[in-house]
Design a protein around this motif. Structure first.
Motif, PDB file in Angstrom:
ATOM      1  N   LYS A 145     -40.435  98.937  63.016  1.00 37.53           N
ATOM      2  CA  LYS A 145     -39.445  97.859  62.941  1.00 37.53           C
ATOM      3  C   LYS A 145     -38.234  98.307  62.126  1.00 37.53           C
ATOM      4  O   LYS A 145     -37.090  98.014  62.472  1.00 37.53           O
ATOM      5  N   TYR A 146     -38.494  98.993  61.021  1.00 35.48           N
ATOM      6  CA  TYR A 146     -37.421  99.528  60.186  1.00 35.48           C
ATOM      7  C   TYR A 146     -37.633 101.030  60.061  1.00 35.48           C
ATOM      8  O   TYR A 146     -38.749 101.464  59.766  1.00 35.48           O
ATOM      9  N   ASP A 147     -36.568 101.816  60.260  1.00 36.10           N
ATOM     10  CA  ASP A 147     -36.752 103.261  60.101  1.00 36.10           C
ATOM     11  C   ASP A 147     -36.773 103.608  58.612  1.00 36.10           C
ATOM     12  O   ASP A 147     -36.458 102.793  57.743  1.00 36.10           O
ATOM     13  N   GLU A 199     -33.456 103.250  56.578  1.00 34.92           N
ATOM     14  CA  GLU A 199     -33.133 101.834  56.357  1.00 34.92           C
ATOM     15  C   GLU A 199     -34.048 101.239  55.287  1.00 34.92           C
ATOM     16  O   GLU A 199     -33.604 100.499  54.404  1.00 34.92           O
ATOM     17  N   ASN A 200     -35.328 101.566  55.358  1.00 34.22           N
ATOM     18  CA  ASN A 200     -36.281 101.103  54.351  1.00 34.22           C
ATOM     19  C   ASN A 200     -35.896 101.582  52.959  1.00 34.22           C
ATOM     20  O   ASN A 200     -35.929 100.823  51.985  1.00 34.22           O
ATOM     21  N   ARG A 239     -32.715  99.803  51.624  1.00 34.27           N
ATOM     22  CA  ARG A 239     -32.894  98.378  51.357  1.00 34.27           C
ATOM     23  C   ARG A 239     -33.843  98.147  50.181  1.00 34.27           C
ATOM     24  O   ARG A 239     -33.603  97.261  49.350  1.00 34.27           O
ATOM     25  N   ASN A 279     -36.671  91.996  53.989  1.00 35.71           N
ATOM     26  CA  ASN A 279     -36.774  92.789  55.215  1.00 35.71           C
ATOM     27  C   ASN A 279     -36.856  94.299  55.009  1.00 35.71           C
ATOM     28  O   ASN A 279     -35.991  95.066  55.442  1.00 35.71           O
ATOM     29  N   PHE A 280     -37.919  94.704  54.320  1.00 35.10           N
ATOM     30  CA  PHE A 280     -38.261  96.130  54.312  1.00 35.10           C
ATOM     31  C   PHE A 280     -39.776  96.231  54.187  1.00 35.10           C
ATOM     32  O   PHE A 280     -40.462  95.251  53.897  1.00 35.10           O
ATOM     33  N   ASP A 281     -40.315  97.425  54.422  1.00 34.18           N
ATOM     34  CA  ASP A 281     -41.754  97.622  54.432  1.00 34.18           C
ATOM     35  C   ASP A 281     -42.297  97.866  53.028  1.00 34.18           C
ATOM     36  O   ASP A 281     -41.570  98.318  52.130  1.00 34.18           O
TER      37      ASP A 281
END
Length: 353
Positions: free
Chosen positions: A203-205, A208-209, A212, A287-289
């Motif tokens: 969902k998030y690369d 990006e993770n 963020r 919105n990050f892992d």
């Protein structure tokens, strides 16, 4: 068999609204390229307790978020058919067969590196967890151990630390997928599990993770600490930057352990627990892992900071500043100042003897 070195020791599973509608289990033997389904009776209490423990563990985990490439991929087609009633649960055997094929291919690739995948127990369950419908897919690998009474080598599945790989697929009331959470006990989730087997995308690369996670920790946590204690802000921001730039993987629990649990605040009244709770809430809210591979180039935060001491004196921080290197003090005349531990600076400013 299921490994249990102490039959009298039962794992405590917290009470909660968890219904297991259907479960199937398969032994995947990569070396022999064979798949066998376990046939279990209701009287097999140890096995049922083991499966319930696995399902409970997976369904309470968070994990890295993934999205579907297509609703018509092999695994998702079967799962959707089971949920809408067009397929029987027994069709999950096709999912097990797919994983065996994928793992055989993966083994051929990693064999060149001297690595090996192991035989394992694949469990697929349809559950309702606190009113939410889920499909759980998880694998526990076979472990070798010495049986304590016969002192012979046995193979089995671990009662504790059960899950090696898992997927938790969450549905809403209309049977639409709302979340897909993937976990692996190892440092990284192998691509064959989420791409080759489940045919999913992140969902998030990772970049990006990384951006963020750091930005949100910095803005939502560290800046609030600064309002209560400047020294603790500088120390924690420095260790946070070091964590993001020196580790290969981000794991939110590991970050909290290394940067917060092991830290003793300069300001005694600083309540770190409330900030740790905020950090744990950030991934879902921002919105990050909770776990991903760190991309160091994505951390553009400047460690360099300039602090004005006097009209013509600035203190420039160019990197990590360890606790105790710079400290504020008040002397006997109630004059405020700072102490900087530095051999080089001492030589520059020491008074002649």
């Amino acid at each position: 068999m299921i490994e249990s070195n102490n039959s009298s020791e039962e794992e405590h599973i917290p009470e909660r609204d968890l219904q297991i509608h259907n479960t199937s289990a398969f032994i995947l033997d990569i070396e022999k390229k064979e798949l066998s389904q376990l046939e279990v009776a209701e009287s097999d209490e140890d096995y049922l307790r083991f499966v319930h423990g696995i399902v409970h563990e997976v369904s309470t985990q968070d994990g890295r978020q993934f999205i579907v490439n297509s609703e018509h991929t092999e695994v998702l087609s079967i799962i959707n058919g089971i949920l809408d009633g067009t397929q029987e649960f027994e069709e999950v055997k096709v999912i097990a067969e797919r994983l065996l094929r994928v793992e055989i291919d993966a083994q051929e690739q990693i064999a060149k590196l001297g690595k090996q995948l192991h035989e394992g127990l694949l469990i697929i369950s349809h559950i309702t967890d606190r009113g939410t419908e889920k499909i759980i897919i998880c694998k526990a690998e076979t472990l070798s151990y010495i049986e304590r009474t016969t002192f012979t080598q046995q193979d089995g599945f671990p009662i504790k630390k059960k899950i090696f790989k898992s997927a938790q697929i969450v549905f809403d009331e209309s049977h639409e997928i709302t979340d897909i959470l993937i976990n692996d006990i190892n440092d990284t989730i192998p691509r064959y599990w989420w791409d080759g087997f489940l045919e999913l995308s992140k969902k998030y690369d990772d970049e990006e993770n990384t951006k963020r996670a750091f930005t949100m920790i910095d803005s939502k946590v560290l800046t609030k600490i600064k309002k209560e204690s400047n020294p603790d802000y500088w120390n924690l921001r420095s260790t946070t930057i070091h964590y993001f730039r020196s580790n290969d993987e981000f794991d939110i629990d590991d970050y909290i352990e290394k940067c917060f649990n092991r830290y003793t605040p300069e300001f005694e009244d600083l309540d770190l627990n409330k900030f740790k709770d905020t950090i744990r809430e950030l991934p879902r809210k921002q919105n990050f892992d909770t776990r991903f591979s760190l991309v160091r180039k994505a951390i553009t935060a400047k460690v360099k900071s300039t602090i004005k001491l006097e009209e013509n004196i600035d203190l420039v921080l160019k990197g990590e500043v360890h606790s105790g290197t710079i400290e504020g003090f008040v002397n006997g005349n109630q004059e405020k100042g700072i102490f900087i531990k530095t051999s080089k600076g001492y030589e520059e400013f020491k008074k002649p003897s």
